[in-house]
Each structure stands twice: as structure tokens, then as C-alpha cells.
Design a protein around this motif. Structure first.
Motif, PDB file in Angstrom:
ATOM      1  N   GLU A  39     -21.389  58.613  25.566  1.00 41.43           N
ATOM      2  CA  GLU A  39     -22.267  57.547  25.105  1.00 41.43           C
ATOM      3  C   GLU A  39     -21.592  56.187  25.313  1.00 41.43           C
ATOM      4  OE1 GLU A  39     -25.274  57.223  24.039  1.00 41.43           O
ATOM      5  OE2 GLU A  39     -25.948  59.247  23.546  1.00 41.43           O
ATOM      6  N   GLY A  40     -22.426  55.141  25.315  1.00 35.79           N
ATOM      7  CA  GLY A  40     -21.907  53.802  25.502  1.00 35.79           C
ATOM      8  C   GLY A  40     -21.326  53.219  24.231  1.00 35.79           C
ATOM      9  N   ARG A  41     -21.289  51.900  24.188  1.00 36.11           N
ATOM     10  CA  ARG A  41     -20.715  51.200  23.042  1.00 36.11           C
ATOM     11  C   ARG A  41     -21.813  50.899  22.024  1.00 36.11           C
ATOM     12  NH1 ARG A  41     -17.514  45.365  23.200  1.00 36.11           N
ATOM     13  NH2 ARG A  41     -17.220  45.188  20.937  1.00 36.11           N
ATOM     14  N   TYR A  42     -21.520  51.176  20.753  1.00 30.71           N
ATOM     15  CA  TYR A  42     -22.498  50.953  19.695  1.00 30.71           C
ATOM     16  C   TYR A  42     -21.840  50.230  18.519  1.00 30.71           C
ATOM     17  CZ  TYR A  42     -25.459  54.390  22.060  1.00 30.71           C
ATOM     18  OH  TYR A  42     -26.223  55.053  22.979  1.00 30.71           O
ATOM     19  N   THR A  43     -22.668  49.449  17.829  1.00 25.96           N
ATOM     20  CA  THR A  43     -22.216  48.755  16.631  1.00 25.96           C
ATOM     21  C   THR A  43     -23.201  49.004  15.501  1.00 25.96           C
ATOM     22  OG1 THR A  43     -21.203  47.014  17.972  1.00 25.96           O
ATOM     23  CG2 THR A  43     -21.569  46.522  15.642  1.00 25.96           C
ATOM     24  N   CYS A  44     -22.652  49.361  14.337  1.00 21.97           N
ATOM     25  CA  CYS A  44     -23.450  49.522  13.126  1.00 21.97           C
ATOM     26  C   CYS A  44     -23.323  48.243  12.302  1.00 21.97           C
ATOM     27  CB  CYS A  44     -22.952  50.715  12.321  1.00 21.97           C
ATOM     28  SG  CYS A  44     -23.705  50.877  10.690  1.00 21.97           S
ATOM     29  N   PRO A  45     -24.436  47.717  11.777  1.00 21.44           N
ATOM     30  CA  PRO A  45     -24.344  46.492  10.955  1.00 21.44           C
ATOM     31  C   PRO A  45     -23.393  46.635   9.777  1.00 21.44           C
ATOM     32  CG  PRO A  45     -26.630  46.959  11.505  1.00 21.44           C
ATOM     33  CD  PRO A  45     -25.830  48.147  11.956  1.00 21.44           C
ATOM     34  N   ALA A  46     -23.278  47.863   9.238  1.00 22.93           N
ATOM     35  CA  ALA A  46     -22.432  48.065   8.065  1.00 22.93           C
ATOM     36  C   ALA A  46     -21.016  48.506   8.416  1.00 22.93           C
ATOM     37  CB  ALA A  46     -23.069  49.095   7.133  1.00 22.93           C
ATOM     38  N   HIS A  47     -20.860  49.264   9.500  1.00 27.23           N
ATOM     39  CA  HIS A  47     -19.563  49.887   9.789  1.00 27.23           C
ATOM     40  C   HIS A  47     -18.907  49.380  11.066  1.00 27.23           C
ATOM     41  CE1 HIS A  47     -21.546  52.825   7.071  1.00 27.23           C
ATOM     42  NE2 HIS A  47     -20.332  52.876   6.557  1.00 27.23           N
ATOM     43  N   GLY A  48     -19.509  48.400  11.718  1.00 35.89           N
ATOM     44  CA  GLY A  48     -18.895  47.845  12.913  1.00 35.89           C
ATOM     45  C   GLY A  48     -18.982  48.796  14.094  1.00 35.89           C
ATOM     46  N   ALA A  90     -26.822  49.149  17.355  1.00 32.35           N
ATOM     47  CA  ALA A  90     -27.048  48.213  18.452  1.00 32.35           C
ATOM     48  C   ALA A  90     -26.148  48.616  19.616  1.00 32.35           C
ATOM     49  CB  ALA A  90     -26.735  46.790  18.009  1.00 32.35           C
ATOM     50  N   ALA A  91     -26.746  48.769  20.811  1.00 32.66           N
ATOM     51  CA  ALA A  91     -25.980  49.174  21.996  1.00 32.66           C
ATOM     52  C   ALA A  91     -25.374  47.956  22.668  1.00 32.66           C
ATOM     53  CB  ALA A  91     -26.874  49.918  22.967  1.00 32.66           C
ATOM     54  N   GLY A  92     -24.162  48.116  23.214  1.00 29.15           N
ATOM     55  CA  GLY A  92     -23.484  47.032  23.912  1.00 29.15           C
ATOM     56  C   GLY A  92     -22.910  47.502  25.232  1.00 29.15           C
ATOM     57  N   LEU A  93     -22.065  46.671  25.850  1.00 28.58           N
ATOM     58  CA  LEU A  93     -21.463  46.969  27.148  1.00 28.58           C
ATOM     59  C   LEU A  93     -20.143  47.711  26.975  1.00 28.58           C
ATOM     60  CD1 LEU A  93     -22.033  43.566  28.999  1.00 28.58           C
ATOM     61  CD2 LEU A  93     -23.510  45.588  28.977  1.00 28.58           C
ATOM     62  N   VAL A  94     -19.915  48.668  27.840  1.00 27.44           N
ATOM     63  CA  VAL A  94     -18.685  49.460  27.819  1.00 27.44           C
ATOM     64  C   VAL A  94     -17.671  48.840  28.769  1.00 27.44           C
ATOM     65  CG1 VAL A  94     -17.684  51.712  28.358  1.00 27.44           C
ATOM     66  CG2 VAL A  94     -19.919  51.577  27.278  1.00 27.44           C
ATOM     67  N   ASP A  95     -16.456  48.601  28.279  1.00 30.01           N
ATOM     68  CA  ASP A  95     -15.405  48.165  29.190  1.00 30.01           C
ATOM     69  C   ASP A  95     -14.460  49.326  29.477  1.00 30.01           C
ATOM     70  OD1 ASP A  95     -13.536  48.376  27.100  1.00 30.01           O
ATOM     71  OD2 ASP A  95     -13.675  46.252  26.596  1.00 30.01           O
ATOM     72  N   GLU A  96     -13.504  49.087  30.355  1.00 29.53           N
ATOM     73  CA  GLU A  96     -12.642  50.167  30.840  1.00 29.53           C
ATOM     74  C   GLU A  96     -11.674  50.690  29.793  1.00 29.53           C
ATOM     75  OE1 GLU A  96     -13.908  47.655  34.371  1.00 29.53           O
ATOM     76  OE2 GLU A  96     -13.174  47.266  32.332  1.00 29.53           O
ATOM     77  N   GLU A  97     -11.501  49.973  28.701  1.00 32.66           N
ATOM     78  CA  GLU A  97     -10.606  50.438  27.643  1.00 32.66           C
ATOM     79  C   GLU A  97     -11.312  51.326  26.626  1.00 32.66           C
ATOM     80  OE1 GLU A  97      -7.429  49.939  27.989  1.00 32.66           O
ATOM     81  OE2 GLU A  97      -7.941  48.819  29.798  1.00 32.66           O
ATOM     82  N   ALA A  98     -12.609  51.551  26.793  1.00 37.71           N
ATOM     83  CA  ALA A  98     -13.346  52.405  25.866  1.00 37.71           C
ATOM     84  C   ALA A  98     -12.810  53.833  25.931  1.00 37.71           C
ATOM     85  CB  ALA A  98     -14.832  52.393  26.203  1.00 37.71           C
ATOM     86  N   PRO A  99     -12.777  54.543  24.794  1.00 34.89           N
ATOM     87  CA  PRO A  99     -12.351  55.943  24.823  1.00 34.89           C
ATOM     88  C   PRO A  99     -13.249  56.765  25.736  1.00 34.89           C
ATOM     89  CG  PRO A  99     -12.516  55.134  22.566  1.00 34.89           C
ATOM     90  CD  PRO A  99     -13.152  54.088  23.437  1.00 34.89           C
ATOM     91  N   VAL A 100     -12.660  57.734  26.415  1.00 33.56           N
ATOM     92  CA  VAL A 100     -13.457  58.620  27.272  1.00 33.56           C
ATOM     93  C   VAL A 100     -13.930  59.807  26.450  1.00 33.56           C
ATOM     94  CG1 VAL A 100     -12.428  57.913  29.443  1.00 33.56           C
ATOM     95  CG2 VAL A 100     -11.332  59.707  28.102  1.00 33.56           C
ATOM     96  N   ASP A 101     -15.118  60.295  26.775  1.00 28.72           N
ATOM     97  CA  ASP A 101     -15.740  61.366  25.994  1.00 28.72           C
ATOM     98  C   ASP A 101     -16.755  62.097  26.869  1.00 28.72           C
ATOM     99  OD1 ASP A 101     -16.611  63.014  23.949  1.00 28.72           O
ATOM    100  OD2 ASP A 101     -17.900  61.487  23.029  1.00 28.72           O
TER     101      ASP A 101
END
Length: 350
Positions: A124-133, A162-173
């Protein structure tokens, strides 16, 4: 330079071959022309040296590496396949093939490698929760998908993300067999670099489309499936609710990224691997892509089916800032322009 392009007869590989030759490089192509990806004889630019062989054939690889300055490794079995029974073929083609190639490069003293990676290593890509970051949702549950709940919830509170952009330092999964084999290719290349003092530039492609894309097969990309449906006079069938976000990048932009990566790989420290996202920076939903393609083609509008595929992720869009900043690359083909071209371009039978 004399550059060996494995998989150079394929959709992406053939565009890379053309770009390299236009830039003045000499190109040798090694391709097995596997039936799953090719239904007709390959057509290469005049002047490209052709080797019809499998990258898993150690002697053929050794012969192809003679005199080579760098390797651009595109050969792979792609897509999600049909079912888990495909797993041995994926591991053999992608990982055994890469291991044989790297062993041959070690023996031949070839120390420059451009490797075709994939966005699928991120899951999955990058996600942010309003409460948990920033959070990393787990695989989506079958019960949720069956009920039409396609958005992954916050793993802590269950609220929308909220979905965001993934950079190369994101964990792989990696979340399917293909993704796992693509990540294994990177690990193998990193081990080779450390052992030999080699240098590797990995280009993690996002959703590639463009002229010469193969017709629909179980291994084709979604753009090819939609374009093939339109050619048959059928409406593109959009899975889930069509809201999946992707970064659709034109194949000529992917080819140019390979060209700059191979030119710059000598600038990496010895024994290192550097990963780069290759994306357009212009995310769109799958539904938007289907509508744009159908509109440009003049065919029936897409139909949203609610179907899903286990192993698919909801949102994965790229930050390509590293490739822009470090190698000076930027995409040239805008989404609307690319879709209009693709709508009128012939598909290839393989």
C-alpha cells in the motif's frame, strides 16, 4: 557504451533499446520471447544485436556479456498472473534469472547495472490518519471488499485515511508473488554490488502505458486491458469503485529514465544500490484513466463493476523527487496527451 538489455524485445525494453541507440550507444538484446508476453516475433530497431536466449541460461548470458560495459535488466515475468500456481514461474524467471545474470556479470567484470524495479514492492501507499499521523494499514480484508468497503482504515482507530505520495525511503511490504520477486531482485542486486564493487540504479516503475503495449493477457497492465476492450467495442470494466489512485507514466518517460540512470550509475559509490521512483507526478484514479481513454478512443464509457482482485492495493502514487533532483530527469508526456496518443496507437500481439 555497449549495453546489454535483457528483455529488450518487450514493451518497455524495446522503447529503452530505441532510446539508447538514439543516444549513440551500441545495444545488444537478450530476450527469451516467452509465450505469456509475446505472441509474435519481436521487431527491433535496425542495428540492435539480437540474442534469442533465456536469462536463466548461464552460457547464453556469458556469451551475451562479452565486451559489455553495462547491463539494463528488464527481463521479468510481470503482472499478477492467474493464480498462485504461477508462483514457481515468477520465482524462476525473475529471481533465478537475475541470480544467473548477476553471477555472469561478476565473472565477466561488468560492474554497472540498471535494474527494472516496481512500485509493488511498497505494498500500500502512504497514508495519514488525522488522529494517529502516518500509518501503514494492513492487507484489506475479504469481508470489507465483499461489502464494497475498499478504502483501508486506520489500523488504530478504524477511521478513514488520507493517501499521499510514496518516496524511496518508505518501508517495503510486498503483498503478492510478483511483488515479492521484484523485491528479491533488488536484494540480489545489492548483494552482488557489495560482493563485486558494482553499482546499481533501481528504477521502480509505476503504472507504465503507451504505444506498443501488448494486448490483454493475464499478465497485462490495466491500461492494456481497457484499451483492448475498447478495440473490441466493449466498455472498460473498472474494478472496485474506480477510486484506486495510481501514477500512470508514459513508456517514453520510463525509457528516458533508464537512459539517465545508466549514464549516471558511475557516480554512485562502489558497492551500492540506489532506488529511484519513476512516476509522472500526476496521480489519477483508475476510473479517471478509463474515462479518459474511452473518451479519446470514442468508445463506450467504462462500467464500474465492484469486482476486486486479492493482492491489489488501494492507492499507490509516487514521489519522483529523487530522480529529478539527483539525475535531472523529468517526465515529458502529460496524462491527457499520453492517453490520447495511446487511444490511437496500435497494440502489439506480444
Amino acid at each position: 557504451m555497449l549495453i546489454l538489455v535483457t528483455g529488450g524485445a518487450g514493451f518497455i525494453g524495446s522503447h529503452i533499446v530505441s532510446s539508447l541507440m538514439s543516444a549513440g550507444h551500441t545495444v545488444r538484446v537478450l530476450d527469451a520471447v516467452l509465450p505469456a508476453a509475446h505472441r509474435s516475433a519481436p521487431s527491433l530497431p535496425p542495428g540492435a544485436e539480437w540474442r534469442h536466449a533465456d536469462v536463466r541460461d548461464a552460457q547464453a548470458v556469458a556469451d551475451a556479456l562479452r565486451g559489455v560495459d553495462a547491463v539494463c535488466h528488464q527481463a521479468a515475468m510481470v503482472g499478477l498472473g492467474k493464480d498462485f500456481a504461477d508462483a514457481p514461474d515468477y520465482v524462476s524467471c525473475n529471481d533465478l534469472g537475475t541470480a544467473v545474470l548477476l553471477a555472469g556479470m561478476a565473472a565477466a567484470g561488468v560492474r554497472r547495472l540498471g535494474l527494472a524495479g516496481s512500485m509493488v514492492v511498497y505494498g500500500e501507499g502512504r497514508y495519514t490518519c488525522p488522529a494517529h499521523g502516518p500509518v501503514r494499514p494492513g492487507p484489506r480484508r475479504v469481508a470489507d471488499l465483499d461489502a464494497g468497503r475498499f478504502e483501508p482504515p486506520c489500523p488504530h482507530c478504524g477511521e478513514p485515511l488520507a493517501a499521499g505520495l510514496v518516496d524511496e525511503e518508505a518501508p517495503v511490504d510486498p503483498r503478492n508473488v510478483y511483488a515479492t520477486t521484484k523485491l528479491a531482485q533488488e536484494h540480489l542486486a545489492a548483494a552482488w554490488a557489495r560482493a563485486t564493487g558494482g553499482r546499481v540504479a533501481v528504477l521502480r516503475y509505476h503504472n507504465v502505458y503507451g504505444p506498443g503495449m501488448p494486448r490483454d493477457t493475464p499478465y497485462a497492465g490495466v491500461a492494456s486491458l481497457f484499451r483492448s476492450a475498447l478495440e473490441r467495442g466493449e466498455a472498460p470494466r473498472v474494478f472496485e469503485d474506480g477510486g484506486q489512485r495510481r501514477d500512470f507514466v508514459h513508456v517514453r518517460d520510463v525509457a528516458s529514465a533508464n537512459l539517465v540512470a545508466l549514464d549516471a550509475v558511475d557516480g554512485l559509490p562502489e558497492g551500492t544500490l540506489r532506488a529511484y521512483n519513476v512516476g509522472s507526478g500526476e496521480p489519477h484514479t483508475v476510473g479517471e484513466m478509463a474515462a479518459a481513454l474511452a473518451g479519446a478512443y470514442g468508445g463506450p464509457p467504462p462500467v464500474v463493476t465492484g469486482e476486486y482482485r486479492l493482492g491489489d492495493v488501494r492507492h499507490i502514487t509516487a514521489s519522483a523527487d529523487r530522480l529529478r533532483a539527483e539525475l535531472g530527469w523529468k517526465p515529458q508526456v502529460a496524462f491527457a496527451e499520453g492517453m490520447a496518443e495511446f487511444a490511437g496507437a496500435p497494440l502489439r500481439d506480444g
